[in-house]
Design a protein around this motif. Sequence first.
Motif, PDB file in Angstrom:
ATOM      1  N   GLU A  86      11.302  -1.932  -3.284  1.00  0.00           N
ATOM      2  CA  GLU A  86      10.768  -2.051  -1.924  1.00  0.00           C
ATOM      3  C   GLU A  86       9.343  -1.521  -1.901  1.00  0.00           C
ATOM      4  O   GLU A  86       9.079  -0.426  -2.382  1.00  0.00           O
ATOM      5  N   GLU A  87       8.461  -2.314  -1.337  1.00  0.00           N
ATOM      6  CA  GLU A  87       7.072  -1.892  -1.191  1.00  0.00           C
ATOM      7  C   GLU A  87       6.911  -1.069   0.085  1.00  0.00           C
ATOM      8  O   GLU A  87       7.759  -1.136   0.981  1.00  0.00           O
ATOM      9  N   ALA A  88       5.846  -0.317   0.187  1.00  0.00           N
ATOM     10  CA  ALA A  88       5.553   0.421   1.418  1.00  0.00           C
ATOM     11  C   ALA A  88       5.458  -0.570   2.571  1.00  0.00           C
ATOM     12  O   ALA A  88       4.926  -1.667   2.418  1.00  0.00           O
ATOM     13  N   GLY A  89       6.015  -0.204   3.700  1.00  0.00           N
ATOM     14  CA  GLY A  89       6.037  -1.079   4.868  1.00  0.00           C
ATOM     15  C   GLY A  89       7.429  -1.130   5.448  1.00  0.00           C
ATOM     16  O   GLY A  89       8.216  -0.207   5.283  1.00  0.00           O
ATOM     17  N   GLU A  90       7.786  -2.232   6.081  1.00  0.00           N
ATOM     18  CA  GLU A  90       9.091  -2.349   6.723  1.00  0.00           C
ATOM     19  C   GLU A  90      10.175  -2.653   5.708  1.00  0.00           C
ATOM     20  O   GLU A  90      10.000  -3.463   4.812  1.00  0.00           O
ATOM     21  N   ALA A  92      14.506  -3.488   4.880  1.00  0.00           N
ATOM     22  CA  ALA A  92      15.518  -4.446   5.329  1.00  0.00           C
ATOM     23  C   ALA A  92      16.279  -3.985   6.571  1.00  0.00           C
ATOM     24  O   ALA A  92      16.876  -4.781   7.262  1.00  0.00           O
ATOM     25  N   PHE A  93      16.261  -2.685   6.864  1.00  0.00           N
ATOM     26  CA  PHE A  93      16.995  -2.161   8.009  1.00  0.00           C
ATOM     27  C   PHE A  93      16.096  -1.968   9.227  1.00  0.00           C
ATOM     28  O   PHE A  93      16.510  -1.389  10.217  1.00  0.00           O
ATOM     29  N   GLY A  94      14.848  -2.424   9.147  1.00  0.00           N
ATOM     30  CA  GLY A  94      13.933  -2.306  10.284  1.00  0.00           C
ATOM     31  C   GLY A  94      13.183  -0.993  10.333  1.00  0.00           C
ATOM     32  O   GLY A  94      12.403  -0.753  11.248  1.00  0.00           O
ATOM     33  N   GLY A  95      13.392  -0.140   9.362  1.00  0.00           N
ATOM     34  CA  GLY A  95      12.661   1.128   9.290  1.00  0.00           C
ATOM     35  C   GLY A  95      11.354   0.945   8.547  1.00  0.00           C
ATOM     36  O   GLY A  95      10.945  -0.170   8.239  1.00  0.00           O
ATOM     37  N   THR A  96      10.711   2.043   8.266  1.00  0.00           N
ATOM     38  CA  THR A  96       9.444   1.998   7.550  1.00  0.00           C
ATOM     39  C   THR A  96       9.582   2.701   6.213  1.00  0.00           C
ATOM     40  O   THR A  96      10.065   3.832   6.150  1.00  0.00           O
ATOM     41  N   VAL A  97       9.194   2.033   5.165  1.00  0.00           N
ATOM     42  CA  VAL A  97       9.172   2.607   3.827  1.00  0.00           C
ATOM     43  C   VAL A  97       7.789   3.195   3.622  1.00  0.00           C
ATOM     44  O   VAL A  97       6.783   2.484   3.730  1.00  0.00           O
ATOM     45  N   GLN A  98       7.722   4.490   3.358  1.00  0.00           N
ATOM     46  CA  GLN A  98       6.436   5.178   3.223  1.00  0.00           C
ATOM     47  C   GLN A  98       5.756   4.928   1.877  1.00  0.00           C
ATOM     48  O   GLN A  98       4.541   5.021   1.779  1.00  0.00           O
ATOM     49  N   ARG A  99       6.553   4.649   0.867  1.00  0.00           N
ATOM     50  CA  ARG A  99       6.009   4.484  -0.491  1.00  0.00           C
ATOM     51  C   ARG A  99       6.898   3.531  -1.258  1.00  0.00           C
ATOM     52  O   ARG A  99       8.025   3.244  -0.862  1.00  0.00           O
ATOM     53  N   ARG A 100       6.395   3.048  -2.371  1.00  0.00           N
ATOM     54  CA  ARG A 100       7.183   2.163  -3.219  1.00  0.00           C
ATOM     55  C   ARG A 100       8.430   2.903  -3.686  1.00  0.00           C
ATOM     56  O   ARG A 100       8.353   4.056  -4.115  1.00  0.00           O
ATOM     57  N   GLN A 101       9.573   2.247  -3.570  1.00  0.00           N
ATOM     58  CA  GLN A 101      10.830   2.868  -3.964  1.00  0.00           C
ATOM     59  C   GLN A 101      11.805   1.806  -4.428  1.00  0.00           C
ATOM     60  O   GLN A 101      11.561   0.614  -4.266  1.00  0.00           O
ATOM     61  N   ALA A 102      12.902   2.249  -5.010  1.00  0.00           N
ATOM     62  CA  ALA A 102      13.963   1.342  -5.434  1.00  0.00           C
ATOM     63  C   ALA A 102      15.172   1.572  -4.537  1.00  0.00           C
ATOM     64  O   ALA A 102      15.401   2.668  -4.039  1.00  0.00           O
ATOM     65  N   ALA A 130      14.442   1.541 -12.586  1.00  0.00           N
ATOM     66  CA  ALA A 130      13.571   1.879 -11.449  1.00  0.00           C
ATOM     67  C   ALA A 130      12.453   2.810 -11.887  1.00  0.00           C
ATOM     68  O   ALA A 130      11.288   2.606 -11.545  1.00  0.00           O
ATOM     69  N   TRP A 131      12.775   3.832 -12.665  1.00  0.00           N
ATOM     70  CA  TRP A 131      11.767   4.796 -13.108  1.00  0.00           C
ATOM     71  C   TRP A 131      10.802   4.179 -14.124  1.00  0.00           C
ATOM     72  O   TRP A 131       9.731   4.745 -14.372  1.00  0.00           O
ATOM     73  N   SER A 132      11.140   3.039 -14.716  1.00  0.00           N
ATOM     74  CA  SER A 132      10.203   2.399 -15.650  1.00  0.00           C
ATOM     75  C   SER A 132       8.950   1.926 -14.933  1.00  0.00           C
ATOM     76  O   SER A 132       7.934   1.652 -15.566  1.00  0.00           O
ATOM     77  N   ASP A 133       9.012   1.848 -13.618  1.00  0.00           N
ATOM     78  CA  ASP A 133       7.851   1.549 -12.778  1.00  0.00           C
ATOM     79  C   ASP A 133       7.286   2.890 -12.315  1.00  0.00           C
ATOM     80  O   ASP A 133       7.892   3.575 -11.486  1.00  0.00           O
ATOM     81  N   ALA A 134       6.138   3.268 -12.843  1.00  0.00           N
ATOM     82  CA  ALA A 134       5.551   4.583 -12.542  1.00  0.00           C
ATOM     83  C   ALA A 134       5.275   4.792 -11.061  1.00  0.00           C
ATOM     84  O   ALA A 134       5.164   5.932 -10.603  1.00  0.00           O
ATOM     85  N   ASP A 135       5.154   3.718 -10.288  1.00  0.00           N
ATOM     86  CA  ASP A 135       4.864   3.846  -8.858  1.00  0.00           C
ATOM     87  C   ASP A 135       6.108   4.044  -7.995  1.00  0.00           C
ATOM     88  O   ASP A 135       5.988   4.294  -6.796  1.00  0.00           O
ATOM     89  N   VAL A 136       7.285   3.911  -8.572  1.00  0.00           N
ATOM     90  CA  VAL A 136       8.516   4.120  -7.797  1.00  0.00           C
ATOM     91  C   VAL A 136       8.727   5.628  -7.662  1.00  0.00           C
ATOM     92  O   VAL A 136       8.908   6.336  -8.647  1.00  0.00           O
TER      93      VAL A 136
END
Length: 185
Positions: A86-90, A92-102, A130-136
Amino acid sequence: MNQVTRATVRPVRAEEWREARELRLTALRDPAAPIAFLETYERAVAEPDSFWQGRTEAAAAGTRVRQFVAEGPDGTWSGTVAVLVEEAGEDAFGGTVQRRQAHLVGVFVRPEHRGSGVIDALFEAAVAWAWSDADVARVRLYVHEDNTRAESVYRRCGFRRSGQTVPARGTAAKAEREMVLDRAH
């Protein structure tokens, strides 16, 4: 590949859409399915082959989604988990993702394989990917407040409640609890 009680955990392959479909339909018939999954058996079984082919192909490509399966020596799949980036932004549940995450979804282990270490190996593979992506920055999942068995497994795997909830599908009287695993620095 991780070895688990006579099973190998590996990413799904694009051509395995029939196996992916069968395992998903089995999961959707599980007694916990109404509180564990956002999808229903009736909706999923009605999907055409092209839906399952596309879904499995995307999960095999491993760029923004990756599905892992636990496969026994006889080729039978004992469990699965999918990871969505998931990228920063909205979200799937309508909330806001603050940072890139899995986000772990579609967690299922066949009843006859529960307690054998399959879920631990699936989560190990999913989190490592997931951790193989340094930005997650973190890995999360949601668990229905009444799914205490699943929540205890997630806690054992290192996840903790974040304090965030969303209304459960079908009733605002129940909640889905967010559980997270932060990247160790």
